[in-house]
Design a protein around this motif. Structure first.
Motif, short mmCIF file in Angstrom:
data_model
loop_
_atom_site.label_atom_id
_atom_site.label_comp_id
_atom_site.label_asym_id
_atom_site.label_seq_id
_atom_site.Cartn_x
_atom_site.Cartn_y
_atom_site.Cartn_z
N GLY A 95 0.82 -1.21 0.00
CA GLY A 95 0.00 0.00 0.00
C GLY A 95 0.85 1.26 0.00
O GLY A 95 0.53 2.24 -0.68
N GLU A 96 1.94 1.23 0.76
CA GLU A 96 2.83 2.39 0.81
C GLU A 96 3.43 2.69 -0.55
O GLU A 96 3.46 3.84 -0.99
CB GLU A 96 3.94 2.13 1.85
N VAL A 97 3.90 1.65 -1.24
CA VAL A 97 4.51 1.84 -2.56
C VAL A 97 3.47 2.31 -3.57
O VAL A 97 3.73 3.21 -4.38
CB VAL A 97 5.20 0.54 -3.04
N MET A 98 2.26 1.74 -3.52
CA MET A 98 1.23 2.16 -4.48
C MET A 98 0.87 3.63 -4.27
O MET A 98 0.75 4.38 -5.25
CB MET A 98 0.00 1.27 -4.36
N ARG A 99 0.72 4.04 -3.02
CA ARG A 99 0.39 5.45 -2.76
C ARG A 99 1.54 6.36 -3.18
O ARG A 99 1.31 7.43 -3.77
CB ARG A 99 0.02 5.65 -1.30
N MET A 100 2.77 5.95 -2.89
CA MET A 100 3.92 6.78 -3.26
C MET A 100 4.00 6.96 -4.77
O MET A 100 4.20 8.06 -5.27
CB MET A 100 5.20 6.13 -2.73
N SER A 102 1.51 6.60 -6.98
CA SER A 102 0.36 7.36 -7.45
C SER A 102 0.46 8.84 -7.11
O SER A 102 -0.05 9.69 -7.83
CB SER A 102 -0.93 6.79 -6.85
N LEU A 103 1.13 9.13 -6.01
CA LEU A 103 1.29 10.52 -5.59
C LEU A 103 2.09 11.33 -6.61
O LEU A 103 1.94 12.54 -6.71
CB LEU A 103 1.97 10.58 -4.21
N GLN A 104 2.89 10.66 -7.41
CA GLN A 104 3.64 11.33 -8.47
C GLN A 104 2.70 11.81 -9.58
O GLN A 104 3.06 12.67 -10.37
CB GLN A 104 4.70 10.40 -9.06
N LYS A 105 1.49 11.28 -9.62
CA LYS A 105 0.53 11.63 -10.67
C LYS A 105 -0.65 12.44 -10.16
O LYS A 105 -1.21 13.22 -10.91
CB LYS A 105 0.03 10.36 -11.34
N THR A 106 -1.04 12.22 -8.90
CA THR A 106 -2.21 12.94 -8.37
C THR A 106 -2.12 13.09 -6.86
O THR A 106 -1.75 12.14 -6.17
CB THR A 106 -3.53 12.21 -8.72
N PRO A 107 -2.50 14.26 -6.34
CA PRO A 107 -2.53 14.41 -4.87
C PRO A 107 -3.63 13.56 -4.22
O PRO A 107 -3.58 13.32 -3.03
CB PRO A 107 -2.78 15.91 -4.67
N HIS A 108 -4.57 13.10 -5.01
CA HIS A 108 -5.65 12.26 -4.47
C HIS A 108 -5.13 10.90 -3.99
O HIS A 108 -5.85 10.19 -3.28
CB HIS A 108 -6.76 12.07 -5.49
N ASN A 126 -5.42 -4.84 -2.87
CA ASN A 126 -6.47 -3.90 -3.27
C ASN A 126 -5.90 -2.90 -4.26
O ASN A 126 -4.84 -2.32 -4.01
CB ASN A 126 -6.99 -3.09 -2.08
N LEU A 127 -6.61 -2.68 -5.35
CA LEU A 127 -6.20 -1.71 -6.37
C LEU A 127 -7.34 -0.71 -6.58
O LEU A 127 -8.50 -1.01 -6.29
CB LEU A 127 -5.91 -2.43 -7.69
N PRO A 128 -7.02 0.47 -7.11
CA PRO A 128 -8.06 1.46 -7.40
C PRO A 128 -9.06 0.93 -8.43
O PRO A 128 -8.79 -0.05 -9.13
CB PRO A 128 -7.29 2.65 -7.98
N GLY A 129 -10.18 1.63 -8.56
CA GLY A 129 -11.23 1.20 -9.46
C GLY A 129 -11.05 1.62 -10.91
O GLY A 129 -11.65 1.03 -11.79
#
Length: 170
Positions: A95-100, A102-108, A126-129
């Motif tokens: 989860g930490e890696v996925m958020r990190m 994704s944070l490069q692309k969106t603050p959401h 778990n992955l985004p929709g």
């Protein structure tokens, strides 16, 4: 590697929206030699998510289960909550890696609550929709997924590769 993909979507389960994330993940996994042997679309209902994850993991048919959808903060986003009630052990690094990433692309990305964990000998992630978000998040953690599955299933080989000496610091 045998995989299953569970799409969580109220509209998708009612036939009001086509699932694009599941097929995108099936294609992405196939390109890497993973076989998707089961897919399903169910509504964002915690009890149903838990039941499905338990049934799928306890069947022993799958090495990897990917969920897509329901990882945010809206009242119907219950996938991480259901997953945490099903897994035996969490793997916070995924989860930490996925958020990190994704944070490069969106603050959401900061509001993603996606988790990963182990139940029995199965890895659940778990992955985004959104199709793009699901694939990007899976790409972010994929370098560790095959190794994680091997270890979860009892592989006793050493994890670390031989140390390569670093040049002296000047």
């Amino acid at each position: 590697m045998k995989a299953a993909i569970l799409t969580l979507s109220d509209k998708g389960a009612r036939g009001e929206r086509a699932d694009a994330s599941g097929p995108a993940l099936v294609s992405w996994l196939a390109e890497r030699g993973a076989e998707t042997v089961r897919t399903a679309i169910i509504p964002d209902e915690a009890a149903l998510i838990e039941e499905t994850l338990r049934d799928w993991t306890d069947s022993g048919e799958f090495d990897l289960i990917l969920t897509t959808g329901g990882t945010g903060v809206s009242p119907r986003d219950v996938t991480p909550d259901a997953t945490m009630r099903v897994v035996d052990r969490l793997i916070p690094g995924f989860g930490e890696v996925m958020r990190m990433r994704s944070l490069q692309k969106t603050p959401h990305a900061m509001i993603s609550r996606a988790v990963a964990g182990i139940r029995g000998e199965t890895l659940i992630i778990n992955l985004p929709g959104s199709p793009k978000g699901a694939v990007e998040n899976l790409e972010a953690v994929w370098p560790a997924v095959p190794h994680a599955v091997e270890k979860i299933q009892g592989d006793t080989r050493e994890c670390a590769s031989p140390m390569v000496p670093h040049p002296p610091v000047k």
